[in-house]
Motif scaffolding. Sequence first.
Motif, PDB file in Angstrom:
ATOM      1  N   ALA A 154       0.837  -1.163   0.053  1.00 30.19           N
ATOM      2  CA  ALA A 154       0.196  -0.036   0.077  1.00 30.19           C
ATOM      3  C   ALA A 154       0.831   1.196   0.166  1.00 30.19           C
ATOM      4  CB  ALA A 154      -0.938  -0.044   1.247  1.00 30.19           C
ATOM      5  N   VAL A 155       1.912   1.312   0.822  1.00 28.85           N
ATOM      6  CA  VAL A 155       2.842   2.392   0.618  1.00 28.85           C
ATOM      7  C   VAL A 155       3.309   2.737  -0.708  1.00 28.85           C
ATOM      8  CG1 VAL A 155       5.269   3.152   1.652  1.00 28.85           C
ATOM      9  CG2 VAL A 155       3.305   2.422   3.340  1.00 28.85           C
ATOM     10  N   CYS A 156       3.800   1.591  -1.381  1.00 27.31           N
ATOM     11  CA  CYS A 156       4.314   1.626  -2.710  1.00 27.31           C
ATOM     12  C   CYS A 156       3.360   2.466  -3.464  1.00 27.31           C
ATOM     13  CB  CYS A 156       4.933   0.308  -3.311  1.00 27.31           C
ATOM     14  SG  CYS A 156       6.290  -0.290  -2.244  1.00 27.31           S
ATOM     15  N   VAL A 157       1.966   1.997  -3.438  1.00 31.78           N
ATOM     16  CA  VAL A 157       1.089   2.262  -4.460  1.00 31.78           C
ATOM     17  C   VAL A 157       0.851   3.701  -4.027  1.00 31.78           C
ATOM     18  CG1 VAL A 157      -1.111   2.272  -5.017  1.00 31.78           C
ATOM     19  CG2 VAL A 157       0.289   0.151  -5.000  1.00 31.78           C
ATOM     20  N   ALA A 158       0.772   4.187  -2.868  1.00 32.90           N
ATOM     21  CA  ALA A 158       0.663   5.546  -2.296  1.00 32.90           C
ATOM     22  C   ALA A 158       1.705   6.488  -2.643  1.00 32.90           C
ATOM     23  CB  ALA A 158       0.417   5.340  -0.830  1.00 32.90           C
ATOM     24  N   LEU A 159       2.856   6.119  -2.918  1.00 30.24           N
ATOM     25  CA  LEU A 159       3.923   6.935  -3.234  1.00 30.24           C
ATOM     26  C   LEU A 159       3.854   7.022  -4.670  1.00 30.24           C
ATOM     27  CD1 LEU A 159       6.760   5.471  -0.896  1.00 30.24           C
ATOM     28  CD2 LEU A 159       5.782   7.867  -0.864  1.00 30.24           C
ATOM     29  N   ALA A 160       3.322   6.195  -5.525  1.00 35.81           N
ATOM     30  CA  ALA A 160       3.380   6.328  -6.762  1.00 35.81           C
ATOM     31  C   ALA A 160       2.059   7.310  -7.047  1.00 35.81           C
ATOM     32  CB  ALA A 160       2.973   5.161  -7.495  1.00 35.81           C
ATOM     33  N   ASN A 161       1.209   7.231  -6.577  1.00 31.49           N
ATOM     34  CA  ASN A 161       0.184   8.233  -6.508  1.00 31.49           C
ATOM     35  C   ASN A 161       0.674   9.590  -6.042  1.00 31.49           C
ATOM     36  OD1 ASN A 161      -1.459   6.402  -7.906  1.00 31.49           O
ATOM     37  ND2 ASN A 161      -2.373   5.801  -6.032  1.00 31.49           N
ATOM     38  N   GLY A 162       1.058   9.538  -5.094  1.00 27.75           N
ATOM     39  CA  GLY A 162       1.615  10.746  -4.328  1.00 27.75           C
ATOM     40  C   GLY A 162       2.403  11.597  -5.110  1.00 27.75           C
ATOM     41  N   ALA A 163       3.547  10.925  -5.551  1.00 26.72           N
ATOM     42  CA  ALA A 163       4.376  11.394  -6.588  1.00 26.72           C
ATOM     43  C   ALA A 163       3.828  12.204  -7.685  1.00 26.72           C
ATOM     44  CB  ALA A 163       5.530  10.516  -6.848  1.00 26.72           C
ATOM     45  N   GLY A 164       2.824  11.312  -8.522  1.00 26.56           N
ATOM     46  CA  GLY A 164       2.086  11.775  -9.451  1.00 26.56           C
ATOM     47  C   GLY A 164       1.372  13.264  -9.058  1.00 26.56           C
ATOM     48  N   ASP A 165       0.867  13.192  -7.827  1.00 25.05           N
ATOM     49  CA  ASP A 165       0.164  14.315  -7.451  1.00 25.05           C
ATOM     50  C   ASP A 165       1.033  15.553  -7.439  1.00 25.05           C
ATOM     51  OD1 ASP A 165      -2.321  12.815  -7.536  1.00 25.05           O
ATOM     52  OD2 ASP A 165      -2.262  12.777  -5.228  1.00 25.05           O
ATOM     53  N   GLY A 166       2.215  15.230  -6.588  1.00 23.20           N
ATOM     54  CA  GLY A 166       3.199  16.076  -6.314  1.00 23.20           C
ATOM     55  C   GLY A 166       3.739  16.830  -7.665  1.00 23.20           C
ATOM     56  N   LEU A 167       3.889  16.092  -8.734  1.00 16.08           N
ATOM     57  CA  LEU A 167       4.496  16.850  -9.837  1.00 16.08           C
ATOM     58  C   LEU A 167       3.563  17.572 -10.587  1.00 16.08           C
ATOM     59  CD1 LEU A 167       6.624  13.491 -11.184  1.00 16.08           C
ATOM     60  CD2 LEU A 167       7.220  15.993 -10.631  1.00 16.08           C
ATOM     61  N   ARG A 168       2.025  17.017 -10.595  1.00 18.70           N
ATOM     62  CA  ARG A 168       1.061  17.987 -11.111  1.00 18.70           C
ATOM     63  C   ARG A 168       1.035  19.322 -10.511  1.00 18.70           C
ATOM     64  NH1 ARG A 168      -1.212  12.770 -12.106  1.00 18.70           N
ATOM     65  NH2 ARG A 168      -2.012  12.627 -10.081  1.00 18.70           N
ATOM     66  N   LEU A 169       1.024  19.234  -9.099  1.00 17.33           N
ATOM     67  CA  LEU A 169       0.992  20.228  -8.327  1.00 17.33           C
ATOM     68  C   LEU A 169       2.177  21.413  -8.791  1.00 17.33           C
ATOM     69  CD1 LEU A 169      -0.087  22.400  -5.943  1.00 17.33           C
ATOM     70  CD2 LEU A 169       1.276  20.947  -4.456  1.00 17.33           C
ATOM     71  N   ALA A 170       3.357  20.805  -9.044  1.00 17.04           N
ATOM     72  CA  ALA A 170       4.762  21.488  -9.224  1.00 17.04           C
ATOM     73  C   ALA A 170       4.708  22.066 -10.672  1.00 17.04           C
ATOM     74  CB  ALA A 170       5.793  20.339  -9.331  1.00 17.04           C
ATOM     75  N   LEU A 171       3.818  21.435 -11.456  1.00 15.58           N
ATOM     76  CA  LEU A 171       3.515  22.204 -12.800  1.00 15.58           C
ATOM     77  C   LEU A 171       2.899  23.339 -12.720  1.00 15.58           C
ATOM     78  CD1 LEU A 171       3.831  21.976 -15.927  1.00 15.58           C
ATOM     79  CD2 LEU A 171       1.794  20.583 -15.852  1.00 15.58           C
ATOM     80  N   ASP A 172       1.586  23.156 -11.931  1.00 16.61           N
ATOM     81  CA  ASP A 172       0.840  24.359 -11.621  1.00 16.61           C
ATOM     82  C   ASP A 172       1.516  25.478 -11.324  1.00 16.61           C
ATOM     83  OD1 ASP A 172      -1.899  25.557 -11.474  1.00 16.61           O
ATOM     84  OD2 ASP A 172      -1.667  25.457  -9.292  1.00 16.61           O
ATOM     85  N   ILE A 173       2.239  25.314 -10.038  1.00 11.71           N
ATOM     86  CA  ILE A 173       3.003  26.299  -9.342  1.00 11.71           C
ATOM     87  C   ILE A 173       4.029  26.778 -10.233  1.00 11.71           C
ATOM     88  CG2 ILE A 173       4.788  26.552  -7.311  1.00 11.71           C
ATOM     89  CD1 ILE A 173       2.994  24.808  -5.725  1.00 11.71           C
ATOM     90  N   ALA A 174       4.778  26.189 -10.970  1.00 17.81           N
ATOM     91  CA  ALA A 174       5.819  26.524 -11.834  1.00 17.81           C
ATOM     92  C   ALA A 174       5.126  27.613 -12.818  1.00 17.81           C
ATOM     93  CB  ALA A 174       6.454  25.488 -12.598  1.00 17.81           C
ATOM     94  N   ARG A 175       4.022  27.417 -13.353  1.00 16.64           N
ATOM     95  CA  ARG A 175       3.437  28.207 -14.183  1.00 16.64           C
ATOM     96  C   ARG A 175       2.908  29.484 -13.590  1.00 16.64           C
ATOM     97  NH1 ARG A 175      -0.148  23.367 -17.194  1.00 16.64           N
ATOM     98  NH2 ARG A 175       1.232  23.083 -18.675  1.00 16.64           N
ATOM     99  N   ARG A 176       2.542  29.517 -12.329  1.00 17.19           N
ATOM    100  CA  ARG A 176       2.179  30.544 -11.602  1.00 17.19           C
ATOM    101  C   ARG A 176       3.310  31.449 -11.196  1.00 17.19           C
ATOM    102  NH1 ARG A 176      -3.014  30.407 -10.219  1.00 17.19           N
ATOM    103  NH2 ARG A 176      -4.247  28.350 -10.627  1.00 17.19           N
ATOM    104  N   ALA A 177       4.578  30.663 -10.929  1.00 12.27           N
ATOM    105  CA  ALA A 177       5.822  31.422 -10.623  1.00 12.27           C
ATOM    106  C   ALA A 177       6.304  31.981 -11.733  1.00 12.27           C
ATOM    107  CB  ALA A 177       6.970  30.265  -9.993  1.00 12.27           C
TER     108      ALA A 177
END
Length: 317
Positions: free
Chosen positions: A225-248
Amino acid sequence: MIRAIQPLAVPPALPRMPAWTLPDGPVASDADAAFYAGAALCALDNLVRSEPAWAGSWRQRLALKCAVAAVRLAGRTEEEAALRDAWYLRPASGDPGPAGSILGAWRHLASRPPTIDAGGLAQITEWLGLRIDDRYDKLAETVEELAAGDKPAPLAAAAIAGHVVAGRGDAELLAWWLADLVLARKLGWSRPVPLLVAQLYSPAFRSGDGRGKRIRPGDAAFERAVCVALANGAGDGLRLALDIARRAERLAAATPKLRAKGAGEAIRRLLDDDAVPGTLSTRNLSRFAARRLFERLQTFEAVRELSGRASFRLYGL
């Protein structure tokens, strides 16, 4: 006039995660789960090591998302807006309340190197509403052993969480906090990236087809479960990074148009934090000048007002 921030790169500079790196349903195999976690963490690692100018804002926004789930685990109902208010609108050095203190714990995690000693552990347990006792005496040492051991990073994170809950069943908040810290140590990151507890109520931590009972630290399927959660969490984190990069990038484009003395510090705070109060006051920037600055940045669509209020406003990327 303040010196312009260098333009901030948007993809292709930011790593992307191909669709095949993310699970599209329940993961029944430990090997598959490990594959997804490794692929996702590799992409996230590339971003973390690039240390973009807006990394502080990104980490703190992830900390806020983690705090929402942590507060829910603690039996409370505060969402993002209430947690922001508790933290940013409290008096200087004031008590942010129980929910705000939980947010403070994850903000602390996101802003400092991934180490912990007995004193730091005592502070974190206080913020999380836990009483320190002798079951924590060797916990900092256990963190060091797992960080230096040969377990892969996701399994080391799962191990510390399971260890904490096995010692004290009411310490699950601390288990999740330390899991992200151990993960960062194993991956050699300068600061942790808050990820795991934000996935707590997702299908990753549900048994069966993702709709069964919650998988807790130490349960048979917890490592998977931790491995799957990290895969999903990393995906969420990268999508958030893309949004913040555009705003920055929009913020960087607007910076040369600003004339307010002291605006540079306000810009830096926007890049370093989830939110900045509209009443910001510094040695070179009065509250009134700060308000005008944020309103001007809004006209350039370089910042967002996050509270939805006409007063006591909060601004961020």
